[in-house]
Write an enzyme that holds these catalytic residues in place. Structure first.
Site, PDB file in Angstrom:
ATOM      1  N   HIS A   1       3.375   3.503  -9.072  1.00 18.92           N
ATOM      2  CA  HIS A   1       3.190   2.081  -9.377  1.00 18.92           C
ATOM      3  C   HIS A   1       4.461   1.482  -9.978  1.00 18.92           C
ATOM      4  O   HIS A   1       4.823   0.338  -9.677  1.00 18.92           O
ATOM      5  CB  HIS A   1       2.001   1.896 -10.326  1.00 18.92           C
ATOM      6  CG  HIS A   1       0.684   2.282  -9.722  1.00 18.92           C
ATOM      7  ND1 HIS A   1       0.285   1.866  -8.465  1.00 18.92           N
ATOM      8  CD2 HIS A   1      -0.330   3.057 -10.202  1.00 18.92           C
ATOM      9  CE1 HIS A   1      -0.915   2.368  -8.198  1.00 18.92           C
ATOM     10  NE2 HIS A   1      -1.308   3.086  -9.232  1.00 18.92           N
TER      11      HIS A   1
ATOM     12  N   ASP B   1       0.832  -1.198   0.000  1.00 23.24           N
ATOM     13  CA  ASP B   1       0.000   0.000   0.000  1.00 23.24           C
ATOM     14  C   ASP B   1       0.872   1.255   0.000  1.00 23.24           C
ATOM     15  O   ASP B   1       1.915   1.290   0.655  1.00 23.24           O
ATOM     16  CB  ASP B   1      -0.896  -0.014   1.252  1.00 23.24           C
ATOM     17  CG  ASP B   1      -1.989   1.023   1.187  1.00 23.24           C
ATOM     18  OD1 ASP B   1      -2.287   1.529   0.090  1.00 23.24           O
ATOM     19  OD2 ASP B   1      -2.565   1.328   2.252  1.00 23.24           O
TER      20      ASP B   1
ATOM     21  N   LEU C   1      11.446 -20.732  -3.232  1.00 19.30           N
ATOM     22  CA  LEU C   1      10.405 -19.828  -2.745  1.00 19.30           C
ATOM     23  C   LEU C   1       9.148 -19.941  -3.602  1.00 19.30           C
ATOM     24  O   LEU C   1       9.228 -19.972  -4.831  1.00 19.30           O
ATOM     25  CB  LEU C   1      10.933 -18.389  -2.799  1.00 19.30           C
ATOM     26  CG  LEU C   1       9.917 -17.266  -2.547  1.00 19.30           C
ATOM     27  CD1 LEU C   1       9.501 -17.244  -1.084  1.00 19.30           C
ATOM     28  CD2 LEU C   1      10.503 -15.921  -2.961  1.00 19.30           C
TER      29      LEU C   1
ATOM     30  N   ARG D   1       1.483  -4.879   6.350  1.00 23.48           N
ATOM     31  CA  ARG D   1       0.872  -3.839   5.520  1.00 23.48           C
ATOM     32  C   ARG D   1       1.727  -2.578   5.619  1.00 23.48           C
ATOM     33  O   ARG D   1       2.097  -2.147   6.713  1.00 23.48           O
ATOM     34  CB  ARG D   1      -0.559  -3.524   5.947  1.00 23.48           C
ATOM     35  CG  ARG D   1      -1.184  -2.442   5.041  1.00 23.48           C
ATOM     36  CD  ARG D   1      -2.661  -2.300   5.218  1.00 23.48           C
ATOM     37  NE  ARG D   1      -3.186  -1.363   4.211  1.00 23.48           N
ATOM     38  CZ  ARG D   1      -4.424  -1.370   3.739  1.00 23.48           C
ATOM     39  NH1 ARG D   1      -5.275  -2.280   4.169  1.00 23.48           N
ATOM     40  NH2 ARG D   1      -4.813  -0.498   2.844  1.00 23.48           N
TER      41      ARG D   1
END
Length: 232
Positions: free
Chosen positions: A24, A7, A118, A175
């Site tokens: 972005h 975020d 992973l 977050r």
């Protein structure tokens, strides 16, 4: 298993007087850093909340930019992920996706299916409530067709019907950007997860921030409703 709500791209750009798409783009760079850090830290599963079902309501130009970034990331980075033995899994609703995008998502999964390092789980067109609704419909069909006894439905039945079938629940949910909510991200799977909320905006997230979150997690006690036990 670490799951991350990425975020703050828009706020990062706004603070610098830049267009949102630049935030972005820088967010994609943070994704690359995070995948490398996860491998270095010995994390087995990394889930990234890349695009939610609610994100379609953003301006059409921004959505188009996000789709272009996702396609570019897959085209440019898939070979490197594969070379580093990383397996890609995609969760979320694939109904109605454009054929070219769907083909890229399928290619990423198919190419890396045999890798043993992973596991990078990409939550795309994902919404937790929508995922649970799809699982309930699948279970209801199995009951209607006589393949499942309603009395046999348990937590495991629901687990297997979710997009994350075969993926362990997240131990830690991170977050960024200072917000402190799940935003419809893995609500079933994170019932016993630890949460770390960081002030960093996603484009600024780096190995040091990742390590800070891991250190917080390791220092906690996890009880799972019973006796206390150290995290980790």
């Amino acid at each position: 298993h670490v799951a991350i709500i990425m975020d703050g791209n828009g706020r990062w750009a706004a603070k610098r007087g830049l267009p949102r798409i630049e935030g972005h783009r820088r967010g994609v760079e943070a994704v690359r850093r995070t995948v490398r850090s996860a491998a270095e830290l010995g994390i087995r599963y990394l889930t990234l909340y890349s695009f939610s079902t609610e994100n379609w309501s953003r301006p059409a130009e921004e959505v188009a930019d996000l789709m272009a970034l996702l396609k570019r990331f897959i085209r440019n980075d898939l070979a490197e992920l594969h070379a580093h033995n990383i397996r890609v899994r995609v969760i979320g609703d694939r109904e109605g996706l454009r054929p070219d995008l769907l083909a890229l998502l399928n290619e990423a999964e198919d190419l890396t299916r045999g890798n043993s390092g992973l596991v990078l789980v990409v939550a795309f067109n994902y919404g937790g409530r929508q995922e649970i609704a799809r699982a309930v419909r699948a279970i209801a069909r199995a009951v209607k067709e006589g393949r499942l006894d309603p009395e046999a439905i348990d937590v495991g039945t629901i687990d297997r019907a979710l997009d994350t079938d075969g993926i362990p629940d997240p131990d830690l949910v991170i977050r960024t950007s200072g917000e402190q909510r799940l935003s419809n991200f893995l609500p079933w799977q994170s019932a016993y997860s630890e949460f770390v909320f960081l002030p960093d905006l996603w484009p600024d997230f780096d190995h040091a921030a990742f390590k800070t979150a891991i250190d917080q997690y390791v220092g906690r006690e996890r009880r799972f409703g019973g006796l206390s036990a150290k995290a980790g």
